[in-house]
Design a protein around this motif. Structure first.
Motif, PDB file in Angstrom:
ATOM      1  N   TYR A 250       0.848  -1.198   0.000  1.00 17.66           N
ATOM      2  CA  TYR A 250       0.000   0.000   0.000  1.00 17.66           C
ATOM      3  C   TYR A 250       0.881   1.245   0.000  1.00 17.66           C
ATOM      4  CZ  TYR A 250      -3.379  -3.579   0.999  1.00 17.66           C
ATOM      5  OH  TYR A 250      -4.148  -4.711   0.902  1.00 17.66           O
ATOM      6  N   ASP A 251       0.228   2.394  -0.124  1.00 17.24           N
ATOM      7  CA  ASP A 251       0.977   3.645  -0.250  1.00 17.24           C
ATOM      8  C   ASP A 251       1.772   3.946   1.012  1.00 17.24           C
ATOM      9  OD1 ASP A 251      -0.040   4.457  -2.846  1.00 17.24           O
ATOM     10  OD2 ASP A 251      -1.968   4.603  -1.835  1.00 17.24           O
ATOM     11  N   GLY A 252       2.883   4.637   0.817  1.00 18.92           N
ATOM     12  CA  GLY A 252       3.653   5.125   1.949  1.00 18.92           C
ATOM     13  C   GLY A 252       4.423   4.044   2.691  1.00 18.92           C
ATOM     14  N   GLY A 253       4.808   2.973   2.000  1.00 19.69           N
ATOM     15  CA  GLY A 253       5.611   1.939   2.662  1.00 19.69           C
ATOM     16  C   GLY A 253       4.815   1.104   3.642  1.00 19.69           C
ATOM     17  N   THR A 254       3.541   0.942   3.393  1.00 26.38           N
ATOM     18  CA  THR A 254       2.693   0.111   4.254  1.00 26.38           C
ATOM     19  C   THR A 254       2.449  -1.235   3.566  1.00 26.38           C
ATOM     20  OG1 THR A 254       1.622   2.105   5.093  1.00 26.38           O
ATOM     21  CG2 THR A 254       0.502   0.036   5.505  1.00 26.38           C
ATOM     22  N   LEU A 423       0.692  -1.425  -6.740  1.00 30.55           N
ATOM     23  CA  LEU A 423       0.437   0.013  -6.847  1.00 30.55           C
ATOM     24  C   LEU A 423       0.385   0.464  -8.311  1.00 30.55           C
ATOM     25  CD1 LEU A 423       2.530   1.421  -3.869  1.00 30.55           C
ATOM     26  CD2 LEU A 423       0.130   0.765  -3.956  1.00 30.55           C
TER      27      LEU A 423
ATOM     28  N   MET B   1      -1.668   4.622   3.163  1.00 29.01           N
ATOM     29  CA  MET B   1      -1.045   5.930   3.009  1.00 29.01           C
ATOM     30  C   MET B   1      -0.684   6.491   4.376  1.00 29.01           C
ATOM     31  SD  MET B   1      -2.589   8.865   0.571  1.00 29.01           S
ATOM     32  CE  MET B   1      -3.245  10.110   1.645  1.00 29.01           C
ATOM     33  N   ARG B   2       0.380   7.239   4.426  1.00 32.32           N
ATOM     34  CA  ARG B   2       0.780   7.853   5.686  1.00 32.32           C
ATOM     35  C   ARG B   2       0.956   9.349   5.486  1.00 32.32           C
ATOM     36  NH1 ARG B   2       2.088   4.560   9.682  1.00 32.32           N
ATOM     37  NH2 ARG B   2       3.767   5.734  10.618  1.00 32.32           N
ATOM     38  N   THR B  72      -0.301   9.309  -7.742  1.00 34.41           N
ATOM     39  CA  THR B  72       0.469   8.258  -7.067  1.00 34.41           C
ATOM     40  C   THR B  72       0.141   8.131  -5.588  1.00 34.41           C
ATOM     41  OG1 THR B  72       2.202   9.811  -6.497  1.00 34.41           O
ATOM     42  CG2 THR B  72       2.418   8.647  -8.620  1.00 34.41           C
ATOM     43  N   HIS B  73      -0.649   9.040  -5.053  1.00 32.39           N
ATOM     44  CA  HIS B  73      -0.919   9.133  -3.613  1.00 32.39           C
ATOM     45  C   HIS B  73       0.330   9.497  -2.811  1.00 32.39           C
ATOM     46  CE1 HIS B  73      -4.839   7.771  -4.412  1.00 32.39           C
ATOM     47  NE2 HIS B  73      -4.515   6.517  -4.632  1.00 32.39           N
TER      48      HIS B  73
END
Lengths: 987, 83, 189
Positions: A250-254, A423, B1-2, B72-73
């Motif tokens: 998932y986004d953000g390294g999750t 992604l 997402m973070r 891309t988020h």
């Protein structure tokens, strides 16, 4: 005790000292610790382990891993029964019970298999073509029939006795896959001091190294892997997670991962879940998921006994199981020959090696020993009724027959890149590998190593893993020293693509689990479904629980050939999470049954329970709905008694669920003027006022009262439902819209236990606790602070019922005690606890709006509160509320309604029609929002919105409720049913 | 997402509530219905970096302006909305 | 004379599920809790805090501890103060900060639990989406977050963590905590 007829006498990573007994379709069998269910079944000679989904063909174990399409079983029994479990990943345990699927009445004799005699009855697009008409047949005829015939295993039908949980983990470097590349990547990153998590879905680290006879640094590969695992586990900054599959990126390294905590045990140990669903946040990640071998499409390639060559190697070397007595090979690459050599070394009869290539290097050919070798040849058809018995081989010299009870097949290896494309990246076709390699646009922070990256030999994989492990650690802010690379072999993996054998005469399967054949693909293309995504949906290729791991690449290569396009141009279907099937239970975790969402209890919950309250869910809250008393037959008896007690004596009700917001600062008055449509800046200290809050689009958002406790301290109450929303809204107004105003907010909803004390005896009750609360001390709409035994108690003179009423608030830790104290103080005064139903009755009798009326579609004007909208100031919603459609005199407006027959109960939600008008949307005049039986009027009454309502008092209309079958005559009246002069509030 | 909350540090998406485009500015005390209509309803929907309002509902309750690439988020930047 | 008995948020809920060798839970009694909001004159507020409490409050997500009070930065210029003093805690703070900041009593708003023992962090990992490793969650760190949709404020105490969670959700919070800690032998102190 039999060790199983196909178990080899020595070798393997099984513990022969630890025998495990298990049952398959009722038969008792024995395996060893370290076995999977599949290896134990094969060792015991169970070649047929299930029937296929569509044609009910007998199927055996094809692979040795999670890509398995055939060997699906129901694991366990009773409430723990779990369908569609892959026997190839189910770790054997003592007492395991498994049953085959898709067969009736038995695996050996299956009625459904007769259906395949009907030939093309289940070809591509079968469902779309056959069951189209009539639509009504779907639910009643087609679907049940298909479900019975298809039988995707049976759910237990009873509640799962086990628990599941969720967990979070954080690391610098996440390594996905514990094969050679993953192990050395984790070690390199771990030695740098980075926090490393290594996830591997197997129960033994090492990946393919456990299936190989090759050596690393002069020791068997599996021993080397075990030593690395030991070193990793000794590092305090490394966490090794076995039996854990990463299933989503998932986004953000999750990353999402599923840990099978207790799937390998009869029952989970005390306190432990069966599975744990992890969310892992990683600064960087190394994807080392290896490669999966693909079959070749030829006639009868689904016969039990046909197995992937790499799986044969795994069963031989890791599980010490022979795939058959007489084993042939069919391949298009060098790697399969290594398996042939291992087979000979294990003492199993190698019948022949059939390679589609014209030439094979001498040192490769030598691996077959003296066995027969056929080059430029292919297996055209595999024969055998209940399992493989012979092969038809197409050679340049013609067709020849060969007896064999097992065939090891290899069509080459596909790097496992699903996670790298979650992604959106598109894999790239490599001619050299005859496989798709990693996409150009990888997820941020992710690198790919080893066979997943096309590094197909052990030496290449180790070098790549070490390099990517170092890169990942460096990118996470550490300095990784390059680890000395172990010595490992560089076996050849040369491959020449072969997807399909043209000479085949019998059914040739592309997708084993969904029974998609080569002719289904051809039919699909003939009918115009030539895009890879269309083909997938039309034929169901790759849509089964194995997610097409063994079928997708073959299928799209065949599509490319059928359409005359290249494979790169044809492209691959998009992989989506989860990468492995995930049980709903694991996603739900502890959120099951009444714990679906958290429950909030009021401060006096225990007191209410001791008073016999019936509770109701009101959003997240559990509130007392009514308090039954002996002799009361229905809820209506209780509610009417409670409402009557408020009108005649005094009632108490916990209203702590209302949102409460403390506002501080010099500019709170100005701020409230902007968020409420009416004016607050003029409110004196010690008073409170009813306010109406609009959204910027002009509709009503919420209502409530706000009190001014001192010059710069105010406290607002909101409705229960909108407490969080109003806080969010006020913070936006304060931080974004008007940051220049001196306003500071604190939510104090949880801090104050608040009770309504309503009725003509309310004052007498409170005076026993607080002393003088007469109109001189606490006039209507006053806010005062009292000392209640050393505790600051806030007293607000407000009324929702129309009676003399107060709300008293104390810090929540005293709420339960205060409820008891109020009951004591009300002794002799007729004090009666009342719940939310009576609260509703009382407010409907007074025409006060609540959630049913503040439904997001109504304006202040609709509610009869148009006069509250100040013309002297700006406020949120002012301009939009004046839009022509919102001030249209034909808009439905609030009115009261009473049933013409007072015993008849109208239903909220009924729509209004003129008497005699047909029930069409055009004739809709509005709707009924709230209904109650009024004990004061001894009849059913209601509130609702009707066109030009206030002008139509006295008119009769029809309340038509098609949903609940209601159709009643009502009379329109003023919305205030009780005490329209408003004298009782001072009484 | 973070989202890297400037007060709390990087946090999971589940802690935040989304409002939308950060560009619209509430018209000052006006009766110009068109201006208010645009403020309430009109939103840009760019493919690429986009400044958005997010509320750290389960954290510090600060309103943030988050610059996010809508393709891309990727979260490029987050700052407090209040000046 | 009315004498109301206080009831703590977790009263009657805390039942052990083992020996406590892995993790122990304890509900401290008699703590005062209040929200402090700095006034617009930040310098005056800071000076008063220094004078009254010998503490320097930075406007960050940090825990500033004095012998009597823990100041937990929960938002910009907002702190949750936790300390001994029970029902007069908020009023005493308000007097100390009169004119420079505001105080909202929260003595009843939270259930407070101390979670200690070798597995305390592993238990929290089952619900708290926060990295509690010492490399990421310093000795003076504070996190305002949620566990299973229930708000929670977390900070360190010797041997573990202190949690503040809304009173109304205490029973649901305990359901999560007891289920999550069961495998580590949850003790109650």
């Amino acid at each position: 005790m039999s060790v199983g007829p196909y178990r080899l006498p020595t070798g393997g990573a099984i513990d022969r000292a630890q025998a495990l007994s298990f049952r398959f379709d009722g038969t008792s069998l024995t395996g060893f610790a370290g076995d999977t269910l599949a290896s134990a079944l094969l060792a015991n000679g169970h070649r047929v382990v299930g029937r296929s989904f569509k044609y009910h063909r007998p199927r055996g174990v094809l692979t040795a891993g999670p890509e398995e399409p055939n060997a699906l079983v129901e694991l366990r029994s009773g409430a723990r029964r779990e369908p569609n479990t892959k026997a190839t990943t189910a770790e054997l345990f003592d007492g395991l019970e498994a049953a085959s699927q898709n067969r009736w009445p038995s695996l050996r004799f299956d009625i459904g298999a007769a259906a395949r005699l009907a030939g093309s009855a289940a070809s591509a697009g079968f469902y779309y073509k056959t069951f189209m008409w009539p639509a009504a047949f779907w639910e009643k005829v087609y679907e049940p029939a298909i479900r019975r015939a298809a039988g995707l295993g049976r759910a237990s039908g009873v509640e799962d006795p086990d628990t599941y949980e969720k967990a979070f983990a954080f690391c610098d470097v996440l390594v996905i896959g514990g094969g050679p590349a993953g192990l050395i990547a984790a070690l390199t990153a771990g030695r740098s001091g980075a926090r490393v998590i290594l996830c591997d879905e197997d129960f033994v680290l090492g990946g393919r190294l456990n299936a190989e006879r090759t050596e690393i640094d002069g020791q068997p590969a599996a021993i080397w892997a075990a030593a690395i695992a030991t070193e990793l586990e000794a590092l305090p900054n490394v966490r090794v997670m076995r039996r854990t599959a990463v299933v989503g990126v998932y986004d953000g390294g999750t990353y999402a991962a599923l840990e099978r905590v207790a799937d390998h045990l009869l029952e989970p140990p005390f306190g432990q879940p069966r599975q744990r669903f992890w969310r892992i946040v990683a600064k960087t990640a190394v994807l080392a998921t290896g490669a999966v071998e693909r079959p070749i499409v030829f006639g009868g390639n689904d016969k039990p006994g046909v197995m992937m060559a790499g799986a044969v190697r795994t069963y031989l070397n890791r599980f010490s199981v022979a795939p058959g007595r007489r084993v042939a090979f069919f391949a298009n690459n060098d790697d399969a020959w290594t398996t042939a050599a291992d087979l000979r070394a294990a003492g199993v009869d190698l019948v022949a090696v059939i390679d589609s290539r014209a030439e094979v290097a001498d040192h490769i050919r030598a691996k077959a020993g003296n066995a027969r070798v056929e080059l430029s040849a292919a297996v055209a058809d595999a024969k055998g009724g209940y399992g493989l018995t012979s092969l038809q081989i197409a050679t340049p010299k013609g067709r020849i027959a060969l007896d064999a009870d097992a065939l090891a097949v290899s069509g080459g290896w596909n790097p496992q890149l699903g996670l790298a494309t979650h992604l959106g990246g598109k894999p790239q076709w490599s001619e050299r590998h005859a496989a798709f390699l990693l996409p150009a646009d990888l997820p941020a922070g992710l690198t790919v190593a080893g066979a997943a990256n096309g590094m197909m030999t052990t030496a290449e994989a180790l070098a790549d893993g070490a390099a990517k492990g170092a890169t990942a650690a460096d990118a996470a802010g550490f300095t990784a020293a390059p680890a000395p690379l172990p010595r490992a072999s560089d076996e050849s993996f040369a491959v020449a693509p072969l997807w399909q054998v043209a000479a085949s005469r019998t059914k040739a399967f592309v997708d084993f689990q969904n029974d998609v054949t080569a002719s289904d693909l051809a039919l699909s293309v003939r009918e115009g479904f030539t895009s890879v995504e269309h083909l997938k949906r039309y034929t169901t290729l790759g849509m089964a629980t194995d997610q097409g791991r063994t079928s997708n690449v073959n299928g799209l290569a065949m599509l490319a050939a059928l359409t005359g396009r290249g494979i790169a141009e044809t492209g691959a279907t998009r992989a989506r999470p989860p990468e492995r099937p995930v049980a709903f239970g694991a996603l739900a975790g502890l959120h099951r049954g009444k714990h679906l969402k958290p429950t909030r209890l009021t401060p006096s919950h225990r007191w209410a329970a001791s008073e016999g309250a019936v509770f109701i869910e009101a959003g997240p809250w559990l509130r007392a709905q009514w308090y039954p008393r002996p002799g009361e037959k229905t809820w209506l008896d209780s509610v009417s008694r409670e409402a009557a007690a408020v009108r005649s004596a005094v009632g108490i009700c916990d209203v702590s669920t209302l949102g409460k917001i403390a506002l501080f600062g010099r500019d709170v008055g100005a701020f409230l003027d902007r968020v409420y449509c009416n004016t607050f800046s003029t409110l004196p200290v010690g008073k409170l006022r009813y306010g109406l809050m609009l959204r910027e689009d002009g509709f009503v958002m919420d209502d409530g009262t706000t009190a001014r406790l001192s010059e710069n301290e105010w406290v607002m109450s909101t409705t229960t439902a909108n407490a969080a929303k109003v806080m969010h809204h006020l913070e936006l107004a304060r931080q974004v819209l008007w940051p220049q105003l001196d306003v500071r907010l604190a939510s104090v909803t949880e801090q104050w236990a608040q009770f309504a004390i309503a009725g003509p005896n309310a004052r007498a009750l409170l005076e026993r606790l607080l002393g003088d609360v007469s109109d001189e001390v606490v006039p209507y709409l006053a806010a005062r602070i009292f000392d209640l035994g050393g505790i600051p108690a806030r007293l607000f003179r407000v009324s929702f019922s129309g009676e003399r009423a107060y709300e008293i608030a104390v810090p929540a830790q005293y709420g339960d005690a205060l409820a008891h104290e109020l009951m004591w103080a009300g002794e002799g005064l007729g004090v009666t606890p009342y719940g939310t139903e009576a609260l509703g009755v009382l407010r409907i009798e007074k025409g006060h709006v609540a959630g049913n009326e503040l439904n997001g579609q109504t304006t202040a004007r609709d509610l009869g509160l148009g006069k509250m909208m100040s013309a002297k100031k700006d406020y949120i919603g002012r301009v939009m509320a004046a839009r022509p459609a919102l001030i249209d005199p034909d808009r439905p407006m609030l009115a009261g309604f009473r049933a013409v027959d007072p015993t008849k109960r109208p239903r909220a939600g009924a729509h209004f029609l003129k008497i005699g008008a047909p029930e069409t949307p055009e004739n809709d005049e509005g709707y009924l929002t709230s209904v109650a039986f009024s004990p004061a009027l001894n009849r059913w009454i209601g509130l609702g919105f009707i066109k030009r309502g206030p002008e139509r008092v006295g008119e009769r209309i029809r309340a038509y409720d098609r949903m609940q079958g209601g159709d009643l005559e009502l009379e329109i009246c003023a919305p205030v049913f009780v005490d329209p002069e408003g004298t009782r509030v001072h009484g | 997402m973070r989202i890297p909350c400037p007060f709390c540090g990087p946090r999971d998406l589940s802690e935040f509530a989304y409002l939308g485009d950060a560009a619209p500015v509430r018209p000052a005390e006006t009766s110009d219905a068109t201006a208010v209509f645009d403020y309430v309803y009109l939103r840009a929907n760019p493919a690429g970096p986009h400044r958005e309002r997010w509320y750290h509902a389960s954290g510090c309750r600060l309103w943030l302006t988050v610059t996010r690439d809508t393709r891309t988020h990727e979260v490029l930047f987050a700052e407090e909305a209040a000046p | 004379m009315v004498d109301l008995a206080a009831r703590s948020a977790f009263d009657g809920l805390l039942l052990p599920i083992g020996t406590g060798q892995g993790v122990t839970v304890h509900e401290p009694a008699g703590l005062g809790v209040a929200t402090i909001l700095a006034g617009p004159d930040r310098a005056a507020f800071a000076a008063r805090v220094r004078d009254m409490f010998a503490a320097t409050l930075s406007s960050g997500s940090m825990h500033i501890a004095t012998p009597a009070i823990s100041f937990l930065g929960t938002s910009r210029n907002v702190w949750l103060a936790v300390g001994a003093g029970g029902s007069t805690f908020a009023a005493d703070l308000a007097r100390s900060l009169a004119g420079v900041g505001e105080v909202a009593d929260q003595s009843g708003a939270y259930g407070i639990l101390d979670l200690t023992g070798p597995n305390a962090m592993a238990v929290l990992a089952k619900g708290l989406p926060i990295d509690l490793d010492s490399s990421a969650f310093a000795e003076d760190a504070v996190a305002v977050s949620h566990i299973e949709h229930i708000g929670v404020i977390v900070w360190r105490i010797p041997g573990g963590f202190r949690l503040a969670t809304p009173r109304s959700s205490a029973a649901s919070f305990w359901h999560w905590l007891s289920a999550s800690a069961a495998e580590y032998e949850l003790g109650v102190a």
